[in-house]
Motif scaffolding. Structure first.
Motif, PDB file in Angstrom:
ATOM      1  N   HIS A   9      -0.362  78.477 -67.765  1.00 48.25           N
ATOM      2  CA  HIS A   9      -1.612  78.033 -67.148  1.00 48.25           C
ATOM      3  C   HIS A   9      -1.448  76.653 -66.526  1.00 48.25           C
ATOM      4  CE1 HIS A   9      -2.733  75.045 -70.183  1.00 48.25           C
ATOM      5  NE2 HIS A   9      -2.377  75.921 -71.113  1.00 48.25           N
ATOM      6  N   ALA A  10      -2.285  76.374 -65.548  1.00 47.48           N
ATOM      7  CA  ALA A  10      -2.254  75.092 -64.845  1.00 47.48           C
ATOM      8  C   ALA A  10      -2.774  73.979 -65.753  1.00 47.48           C
ATOM      9  CB  ALA A  10      -3.080  75.191 -63.564  1.00 47.48           C
ATOM     10  N   LYS A  11      -2.639  72.762 -65.274  1.00 48.34           N
ATOM     11  CA  LYS A  11      -3.007  71.566 -66.044  1.00 48.34           C
ATOM     12  C   LYS A  11      -4.492  71.587 -66.397  1.00 48.34           C
ATOM     13  CE  LYS A  11      -1.510  67.440 -67.341  1.00 48.34           C
ATOM     14  NZ  LYS A  11      -0.600  67.353 -68.459  1.00 48.34           N
ATOM     15  N   SER A  12      -4.764  71.345 -67.666  1.00 43.71           N
ATOM     16  CA  SER A  12      -6.150  71.369 -68.133  1.00 43.71           C
ATOM     17  C   SER A  12      -6.601  69.982 -68.555  1.00 43.71           C
ATOM     18  CB  SER A  12      -6.301  72.336 -69.308  1.00 43.71           C
ATOM     19  OG  SER A  12      -5.488  71.924 -70.386  1.00 43.71           O
ATOM     20  N   GLY A  13      -7.911  69.829 -68.619  1.00 44.34           N
ATOM     21  CA  GLY A  13      -8.492  68.571 -69.053  1.00 44.34           C
ATOM     22  C   GLY A  13      -8.541  68.489 -70.568  1.00 44.34           C
ATOM     23  N   LYS A  14      -8.368  67.295 -71.069  1.00 45.74           N
ATOM     24  CA  LYS A  14      -8.462  67.065 -72.517  1.00 45.74           C
ATOM     25  C   LYS A  14      -9.452  65.935 -72.794  1.00 45.74           C
ATOM     26  CE  LYS A  14      -3.741  68.490 -73.390  1.00 45.74           C
ATOM     27  NZ  LYS A  14      -2.428  68.139 -73.903  1.00 45.74           N
ATOM     28  N   ASP A  15     -10.297  65.653 -71.801  1.00 48.89           N
ATOM     29  CA  ASP A  15     -11.182  64.496 -71.881  1.00 48.89           C
ATOM     30  C   ASP A  15     -12.377  64.689 -72.806  1.00 48.89           C
ATOM     31  OD1 ASP A  15      -9.506  63.334 -70.041  1.00 48.89           O
ATOM     32  OD2 ASP A  15     -10.778  63.820 -68.335  1.00 48.89           O
ATOM     33  N   ASP A  16     -12.771  65.916 -73.042  1.00 47.25           N
ATOM     34  CA  ASP A  16     -13.989  66.165 -73.814  1.00 47.25           C
ATOM     35  C   ASP A  16     -13.637  66.688 -75.205  1.00 47.25           C
ATOM     36  OD1 ASP A  16     -16.429  66.893 -74.852  1.00 47.25           O
ATOM     37  OD2 ASP A  16     -17.093  67.970 -73.058  1.00 47.25           O
ATOM     38  N   THR A  18     -15.443  67.400 -77.559  1.00 45.38           N
ATOM     39  CA  THR A  18     -16.434  68.323 -78.130  1.00 45.38           C
ATOM     40  C   THR A  18     -16.138  69.783 -77.762  1.00 45.38           C
ATOM     41  OG1 THR A  18     -17.936  68.149 -76.230  1.00 45.38           O
ATOM     42  CG2 THR A  18     -18.214  66.535 -78.015  1.00 45.38           C
ATOM     43  N   LEU A  19     -15.227  69.995 -76.791  1.00 46.99           N
ATOM     44  CA  LEU A  19     -14.906  71.350 -76.374  1.00 46.99           C
ATOM     45  C   LEU A  19     -13.899  71.995 -77.323  1.00 46.99           C
ATOM     46  CD1 LEU A  19     -14.453  71.098 -72.503  1.00 46.99           C
ATOM     47  CD2 LEU A  19     -16.321  72.174 -73.745  1.00 46.99           C
ATOM     48  N   ALA A  20     -14.124  73.239 -77.628  1.00 42.90           N
ATOM     49  CA  ALA A  20     -13.138  74.009 -78.379  1.00 42.90           C
ATOM     50  C   ALA A  20     -11.907  74.202 -77.493  1.00 42.90           C
ATOM     51  CB  ALA A  20     -13.727  75.365 -78.764  1.00 42.90           C
ATOM     52  N   ASP A  21     -10.758  74.397 -78.102  1.00 46.60           N
ATOM     53  CA  ASP A  21      -9.508  74.546 -77.354  1.00 46.60           C
ATOM     54  C   ASP A  21      -9.621  75.621 -76.280  1.00 46.60           C
ATOM     55  OD1 ASP A  21      -6.520  74.079 -77.036  1.00 46.60           O
ATOM     56  OD2 ASP A  21      -6.597  76.233 -77.465  1.00 46.60           O
ATOM     57  N   ARG A  22     -10.190  76.752 -76.610  1.00 43.04           N
ATOM     58  CA  ARG A  22     -10.238  77.853 -75.644  1.00 43.04           C
ATOM     59  C   ARG A  22     -11.227  77.588 -74.508  1.00 43.04           C
ATOM     60  NH1 ARG A  22     -10.968  83.268 -76.965  1.00 43.04           N
ATOM     61  NH2 ARG A  22      -9.564  83.012 -78.703  1.00 43.04           N
ATOM     62  N   ASP A  23     -12.059  76.565 -74.629  1.00 41.90           N
ATOM     63  CA  ASP A  23     -13.055  76.246 -73.596  1.00 41.90           C
ATOM     64  C   ASP A  23     -12.626  75.116 -72.668  1.00 41.90           C
ATOM     65  OD1 ASP A  23     -14.760  78.209 -74.603  1.00 41.90           O
ATOM     66  OD2 ASP A  23     -15.674  76.803 -76.021  1.00 41.90           O
ATOM     67  N   ARG A  24     -11.399  74.612 -72.831  1.00 38.59           N
ATOM     68  CA  ARG A  24     -10.937  73.525 -71.965  1.00 38.59           C
ATOM     69  C   ARG A  24     -10.736  74.025 -70.539  1.00 38.59           C
ATOM     70  NH1 ARG A  24      -6.001  72.242 -75.011  1.00 38.59           N
ATOM     71  NH2 ARG A  24      -5.217  71.793 -72.945  1.00 38.59           N
ATOM     72  N   PRO A  25     -11.349  73.352 -69.555  1.00 40.22           N
ATOM     73  CA  PRO A  25     -11.213  73.781 -68.150  1.00 40.22           C
ATOM     74  C   PRO A  25      -9.968  73.175 -67.505  1.00 40.22           C
ATOM     75  CG  PRO A  25     -12.706  71.935 -68.267  1.00 40.22           C
ATOM     76  CD  PRO A  25     -12.300  72.242 -69.698  1.00 40.22           C
TER      77      PRO A  25
END
Length: 165
Positions: A9-16, A18-25
């Motif tokens: 998968h492409a680079k994802s955000g880790k800034d939030d 509060t997001l569950a791992d599977r919900d990272r955009p």
């Protein structure tokens, strides 16, 4: 001939946090890279018969953006829970269980599993950067033979390119 495309998968955000791992955009770079890699695949004439992706948002988004560039309908992408938090042997089992009517299979997943499977199939591949695409062509009539045979064609591409490109 069977063609397997493994995509990290492409680079994802880790800034939030509060997001569950599977919900990272995907982040901005990830969005650009996925579209770009899809365009590269389209220029090479790649047409997957089946796209399987992890249901994690970052993997699903990568699969969708690549499919868009390939003219592949998003509605035919299959989100497969087995691709999330998997193992390399489990990924290979998914490949081997693919119906033989499919000639080209695309798997979109996560590291370290995607890199480990890539290394198993093509030992010179030691790491798959984000949004990298490994294309392996197998002289096989059945997906069940993949993993027991070495690929006759191997192509690794990534958004930043590779040495010598």
């Amino acid at each position: 001939m069977k063609t397997l495309l493994l995509i990290r998968h492409a680079k994802s955000g880790k800034d939030d946090p509060t997001l569950a791992d599977r919900d990272r955009p995907l982040n901005d770079r990830g969005l650009r890279d996925a579209s770009r890699m899809g365009e590269r695949l389209a220029r090479r004439g790649v047409h997957p018969d089946l796209i399987l992706t992890s249901p994690a948002l970052r993997a699903l988004s990568t699969a969708q953006l690549i499919a868009d560039a390939l003219g592949h309908p998003r509605t035919s992408i299959v989100a497969d829970e087995r691709l999330y938090e998997s193992t390399p042997p489990a990924l290979l089992a998914i490949v081997r269980d693919t119906e033989d009517r499919h000639r080209t299979l695309m798997l979109v997943g996560h590291n370290p599993e995607i890199s480990a499977l890539a290394h198993r199939l093509a030992p010179d591949i030691t790491e798959m950067p984000t949004c990298a695409v490994l294309e392996c062509g197998f002289d096989a009539a059945s997906w069940a033979d993949v993993g027991d045979r070495h690929p006759v064609r191997v192509n690794l591409d990534s958004p930043k390119g590779l040495p010598g490109q």
